[in-house]
Design an enzyme around this catalytic site. Structure first.
Site, short mmCIF file in Angstrom:
data_model
loop_
_atom_site.label_atom_id
_atom_site.label_comp_id
_atom_site.label_asym_id
_atom_site.label_seq_id
_atom_site.Cartn_x
_atom_site.Cartn_y
_atom_site.Cartn_z
N ASN A 124 -4.55 5.23 -2.14
CA ASN A 124 -5.76 5.69 -1.72
C ASN A 124 -6.43 6.70 -2.46
OD1 ASN A 124 -6.20 4.29 1.15
ND2 ASN A 124 -3.77 4.87 1.05
N GLU A 166 0.72 -0.99 0.01
CA GLU A 166 -0.08 0.09 0.14
C GLU A 166 0.93 1.39 -0.13
OE1 GLU A 166 -3.45 2.16 2.48
OE2 GLU A 166 -2.59 0.29 3.33
N ASP A 222 -11.94 -0.30 1.19
CA ASP A 222 -11.11 -0.06 2.61
C ASP A 222 -11.60 -0.14 3.78
OD1 ASP A 222 -8.54 -0.06 3.93
OD2 ASP A 222 -7.90 2.15 3.37
N GLU A 234 -6.08 -6.41 7.51
CA GLU A 234 -5.58 -5.19 7.97
C GLU A 234 -4.94 -5.30 9.59
OE1 GLU A 234 -6.40 -1.00 5.80
OE2 GLU A 234 -8.16 -2.00 6.65
N GLU A 246 -7.92 1.98 -3.30
CA GLU A 246 -8.56 1.69 -2.17
C GLU A 246 -9.44 3.01 -1.73
OE1 GLU A 246 -5.80 0.57 0.74
OE2 GLU A 246 -4.88 -0.82 -0.24
#
Length: 401
Positions: free
Chosen positions: A235, A177, A297, A353, A267
């Site tokens: 993101n 990420e 997410d 996560e 995401e």
């Protein structure tokens, strides 16, 4: 130090009150106050003033612990709370969730009987928390201004950091990420909390995303030339999806660096997808048509998870770390397994996560999960550190935190 703490013990059982007092005195805590019911405890606090910590029994005649703590919160009569009760585990958890909505810091739940070691740990954690807040308050004036952020964007000070994702069973990295960091020449590396609120307020998200995305794509293209296909996820804020130019700009950058769109995932926070928008839907469909992935997410934290999975073209679920940190509770284990089953039925991948320990990793494998992300495996790192980390991963030399 524990000696400096002001502690109130609210417990309606005389023996339990006595044990709690003795344990506190054994830890050299000298400012200890006691009460046997909520009404007398409130009267005492209004005379003494605020205390640091309340050790609170939840099951009391008359005013119960919830009502008492609501009055304490409203009058700012304490900073932290340690729960002390015999309730069932699921009910204790619900109580903690309710109290977390207040301004009180829930330090923990001792259950009964109390253990001196747990008692001391919770009080020391409170001291660390209190001192941390004092330290952060003292540096609050050093936070960046809008002018500093604009200068940072003009000078390309914002950099991508990469946090690897991995296979829970064989530890093989499966991507990373991309997280924004501000490499400030004076303040050092700043976290998103230091600059994102102001960037969002002044509509600078597109500028920030453009810098982070282009640097990340250039990094991916560099690795690809060396035979390493690194899958990266970026993101996106829901507001950015309202621009009909978004998908086109992303396509242009990918074309310029000759990077396959299949190596890129975006995401989106579930809580940001509040209303249906033609522009948002069009952007998401165009990104998927290009070959990009779309991940929902922090899944499970919003109010319309299933609806969003049905309405939008996601192909990945990122399960919020809240579920993993509470895996000891049966209801959370059930939520993890049911979400995994749903992802498989919808032909989606699921990434967990917040994997912070090997025990959590092993429990997730037992539940059938395959992909994870978290500090146990790797922390976010700059691109040079990421290259070194990937080289070590290839040689099997990765050391987990």
């Amino acid at each position: 130090m524990i000696r400096s703490l002001r502690v109130l013990i609210l417990q309606n059982h005389p023996m339990h009150r006595m044990i709690a007092v003795e344990q506190l005195r054994a830890m050299d805590c000298t400012q200890v106050y006691v009460a046997r019911d909520g009404a007398s405890a409130l009267a005492l606090l209004r005379t003494l003033g605020a205390v640091d910590v309340i050790i609170c029994d939840m099951n009391m005649e008359g005013m119960d612990g919830l009502e008492f703590l609501r009055h304490v919160d409203e009058s700012h009569l304490a900073c932290g709370v340690i729960l002390f009760n015999l309730m069932a585990a699921d009910l204790r958890w619900s109580v903690q969730q309710l109290l977390a909505l207040s301004g009180l810091k829930i330090l923990g739940d001792l259950g009964q009987p109390m253990k001196l070691q747990s008692f001391a740990i919770l009080l020391r954690q409170y001291i660390e928390l209190r001192d941390g807040y004092i330290a952060s308050d003292s540096t609050a004036t050093n936070l960046p201004s809008l002018e500093m952020i604009q200068e940072g964007l003009c000078e390309n000070m914002f950099k991508p950091f990469y946090q690897p994702k991995f296979n829970l069973s064989n530890f093989v990295p499966c991507g990373a990420e991309v997280l924004a960091r501000w490499d400030h020449p004076v303040l050092g590396v700043l976290m998103p909390a230091d600059f994102l609120p102001l960037i969002a307020k002044y509509d600078l998200l597109d500028e920030l995303f453009a810098q982070i995305f282009e640097q990340g794509v250039a990094f991916q293209a560099h690795l690809l030339l060396r035979g390493y296909r690194l899958q990266l996820s970026y993101n996106l804020d829901a507001q950015q999806l309202l621009s009909l130019e978004l998908a086109g700009r992303i396509k242009d950058i990918l074309y310029r660096y000759a990077l396959p769109a299949t190596l890129v995932t975006f995401e989106l926070l579930e809580t940001g997808l509040i209303g249906d928008s033609r522009a948002s839907m069009e952007n998401m469909i165009r990104l998927r048509m290009m070959g990009c992935g779309l991940a929902i997410d922090d899944f499970g934290t919003g109010y319309s998870s299933l609806q969003r999975l049905c309405d939008f073209p996601f192909n990945q679920i990122k399960l919020d770390m809240h579920f993993i940190s509470n895996m000891d509770l049966p209801v959370y284990r059930a939520a993890i397994t049911s979400t995994l089953a749903m992802a498989k039925a919808l032909n989606m991948t699921m990434i967990v996560e917040g994997v912070e320990s090997d025990m959590q990793r092993r429990q997730l494998v037992q539940l059938g999960c395959t992909l994870g992300q978290g500090y146990w495996y790797a922390k976010p790192m700059a691109h040079l550190a990421m290259i070194q980390w990937l080289n070590e991963a290839d040689t099997g030399c990765i050391k987990h935190f």
